[in-house]
Design a protein around this motif. Structure first.
Motif, PDB file in Angstrom:
ATOM      1  N   LYS A 166       0.926  48.901  -5.046  1.00  0.00           N
ATOM      2  CA  LYS A 166       1.785  48.006  -5.445  1.00  0.00           C
ATOM      3  C   LYS A 166       1.833  47.647  -6.857  1.00  0.00           C
ATOM      4  O   LYS A 166       1.135  47.724  -6.928  1.00  0.00           O
ATOM      5  N   ASP A 178       5.247  46.417   6.460  1.00  0.00           N
ATOM      6  CA  ASP A 178       4.660  46.279   5.615  1.00  0.00           C
ATOM      7  C   ASP A 178       4.513  47.532   4.110  1.00  0.00           C
ATOM      8  O   ASP A 178       4.718  48.598   4.616  1.00  0.00           O
ATOM      9  N   ASP A 179       4.643  47.269   3.016  1.00  0.00           N
ATOM     10  CA  ASP A 179       4.378  48.344   2.493  1.00  0.00           C
ATOM     11  C   ASP A 179       5.875  49.563   2.392  1.00  0.00           C
ATOM     12  O   ASP A 179       5.586  50.262   1.843  1.00  0.00           O
ATOM     13  N   ASP A 204       7.599  43.588   3.038  1.00  0.00           N
ATOM     14  CA  ASP A 204       6.914  42.641   2.199  1.00  0.00           C
ATOM     15  C   ASP A 204       6.362  42.842   0.708  1.00  0.00           C
ATOM     16  O   ASP A 204       6.478  42.134  -0.479  1.00  0.00           O
ATOM     17  N   GLN A 205       6.791  44.121   0.164  1.00  0.00           N
ATOM     18  CA  GLN A 205       7.487  44.431  -1.180  1.00  0.00           C
ATOM     19  C   GLN A 205       7.414  45.874  -1.229  1.00  0.00           C
ATOM     20  O   GLN A 205       7.723  46.569  -0.098  1.00  0.00           O
ATOM     21  N   HIS A 215       2.102  50.796   6.077  1.00  0.00           N
ATOM     22  CA  HIS A 215       1.133  50.120   5.201  1.00  0.00           C
ATOM     23  C   HIS A 215       0.209  51.049   5.662  1.00  0.00           C
ATOM     24  O   HIS A 215      -0.182  52.283   6.451  1.00  0.00           O
ATOM     25  N   CYS A 251       1.391  41.581   0.203  1.00  0.00           N
ATOM     26  CA  CYS A 251       1.258  40.744   1.134  1.00  0.00           C
ATOM     27  C   CYS A 251       1.246  39.526   1.401  1.00  0.00           C
ATOM     28  O   CYS A 251       2.673  38.643   1.811  1.00  0.00           O
TER      29      CYS A 251
END
Ligand code: SGN
Ligand code: CA
Length: 530
Positions: free
Chosen positions: A359, A34-35, A346-347, A197, A77
């Protein structure tokens, strides 16, 4: 009688062939953090990652394929997860922003694999509000999840489990893989990490890992956002918007362990007394040093950047360890050859570029996401590719490798033709479409949609403003100079506007007038009430 023997023999042969075919179909392990910025994955070569390498994630890249032009459709997310599962853009799967609730009744590649005989599971962060549907097994974190002693949710049960979340998610994943040994069916396992994250809490073993590392400060750290209206309006600035306690773990004064601003104290409160003591022991000396230093504003901004990166990279190192555990498990159990393993996020994320964390923007750092994939049987090792890919493509790719037909409504393309030999088919896409919706909202990043080609990017910010931005990515890779009013680019800007309209039509995006003023938060509330 002879006929009966023959029929039995034929049945036996076809059952054996079916079982054989089942076994030969690839297993799939999809690891998504995540992130995780690609600046913090050493295979991608960025300076930051050379100081905090990720040897295990890199292994997937060197033994398989690394995508250098991998983008999301909506850099957030929940929307990214919904897109990944459905193979559809946000306006098609209905999950545009984090306050939405995923409609789990829609088709996913997981359901398609289940129908084709795969056993499926998801373990870790889910963040789609509704319960997972179509999985044989799920064990998920609560909402955003917690770094220490997290709650794990299964059907009808929530359990607080002591430990560090990244390690625990892998423990559960390996446990589940062990259970698959008795079965003949191939499996698909989604391992979804919470890390790295916000609020970037490293495991105790890495709480001092990067204390003596001086991370390179991005050239754009003190960006003044000239010519970029939306960039100036955001609230995701490292030195202005981070909470000094919650995010930066700064103590109030020399000699004290008490954190500065932390509007979510329940997270640190989850640590056991022993964990808290170990945490304070790790941070005390460095916090005292900061408190006694008498920094001016600029020095403090630079100190915050270092603290941010140290903690961020500590959480990444734990993710990388755990990717290594999964790779080792595959090796030790003879599964490496027949398993597709993917690592992605997720990005993307800002590690101080433009002065930011978080983000959402269509600028490179958050629009791009890392993607590496290994499948020794069918993917030539040591490849890097410049093919434009997006998270709508993952589902079609897995289904294609599994020999399952890709449903019509999935909007992505299988990456199989690219990764098998490393050739980009002549008719492969040369532009990508993006649309971000969460405004008004957290971090005040304005709504935006746009198009990117190899050389240029056009973004339209809308809702409470109406601003276009245009970037020449070769001359200005850091996207500091909005060229929208530069007559020298008039024809390129026109071309991109045409291309954007084409992509929107192809994606079946309704007319701008239909959604430009939509109150998405109200819409989400209404849906919930129904
Ligand atoms: C939390 C974070 C935000 C982040 C969103 C969305 N704050 O609210 O910084 O932008 O999640 O992130 S936190 O301090 O509570 O972590 S996402 O990855 O779930 O989309
Ligand atoms: Ca995220």
């Amino acid at each position: 009688m002879r006929n009966l023997y023959l029929i039995i023999l034929l049945l036996y042969i076809s059952a054996a062939a079916f079982a054989q075919e089942k076994k030969q179909r690839p297993n799939i392990i999809y690891i998504m953090s995540d992130d995780h910025a690609l600046q913090a994955i050493s295979a991608y070569g960025h300076e930051i990652s050379q100081l905090a390498p990720t040897p295990n994630i890199d292994r997937i890249a060197t033994e398989g394929v690394q995508f250098n032009q991998s983008f999301v459709t909506n850099s957030l997310c929940g929307p990214s997860r919904a897109t990944m599962l459905t193979g559809k853009y946000s306006h098609k799967n209905g999950f545009r922003h984090n306050a939405d609730t995923f409609d789990g009744s829609q088709n996913t590649w997981i359901k398609e694999l289940g129908n084709a005989g795969y056993t499926t599971a998801v373990i870790g962060k889910w963040h789609l509000k509704s319960k997972p549907e179509g999985f044989d097994h799920w064990n998920i974190l609560n909402d955003q999840g917690e770094y220490y002693n997290p709650d794990f949710i299964t059907e009808g049960d929530t359990t607080l489990v002591e430990g560090y979340t990244t390690d625990l998610i892998t423990d559960y994943s390996i446990e589940w893989l062990e259970e698959q040994k008795q079965k003949d069916e191939p499996f698909a396992l989604l391992i979804h990490h919470k890390a790295p994250h916000r609020n970037w809490m490293p495991p105790l073993r890495y709480a001092n890992e990067f204390d003596n590392v001086e991370f390179p400060v991005p050239d754009t750290y003190f960006d003044d956002y000239e010519g970029r209206v939306a960039a100036a309006a955001q609230e995701m600035n490292v030195y202005r918007d981070m909470q000094e306690g919650h995010d930066l773990k700064m103590s109030v004064a020399e000699g004290s362990d008490e954190w500065r601003k932390d509007i979510w104290p329940h997270l640190f409160a989850r640590l056991t007394p022993e964990q808290k003591e170990a945490w304070h022991t790790a941070y005390r000396e460095k916090n005292d040093k900061m408190n006694s230093a008498n920094f001016d504003e600029k020095e403090m901004a630079l100190w915050k950047f270092q603290r941010y990166l140290q903690d961020y990279c500590g959480t990444v190192k734990a993710v990388d360890d755990n990717v290594g555990r999964v790779l080792d498990y595959l090796d030790e159990n003879g599964l490496a050859e027949n398993t597709i393993i993917v690592y992605t996020s997720d990005q993307g994320f800002y590690l101080g570029e433009h002065g930011w964390f978080d983000k959402r923007f269509m600028y490179e750092e958050s629009f791009k996401t890392p993607l590496v994939m290994r499948y020794p049987k069918e993917i030539k090792s040591g490849q890097t590719t410049e093919a434009f890919v997006q998270n709508i493509d993952y589902g079609p790719t897995f289904l294609d490798f599994a020999g399952v037909e890709v449903p019509e409504e999935m909007q992505g393309e299988s990456l199989k033709p690219i990764v098998k030999e490393g050739n980009i088919p002549a008719d492969w896409r040369s532009s990508v479409y993006y649309h971000y919706y969460e405004y008004p909202g957290f971090h005040k990043v304005k709504r935006q949609y746009g198009v990117r080609t190899k050389d240029y990017k056009l973004i339209h910010f809308y809702f409470d403003n109406d601003n276009y931005e245009f970037y020449d990515l070769n001359n200005d890779p850091q996207e500091m100079k909005n060229e929208i009013d530069n007559p020298a680019y008039a024809s390129q800007i026109e071309e991109l506007k045409t291309e954007l309209a084409r992509l929107m039509k192809e994606a079946d995006e309704p007319d701008f007038e239909e959604w430009k003023d939509t109150d998405y938060r109200k819409e989400a509330r209404m849906k919930k009430r129904k």
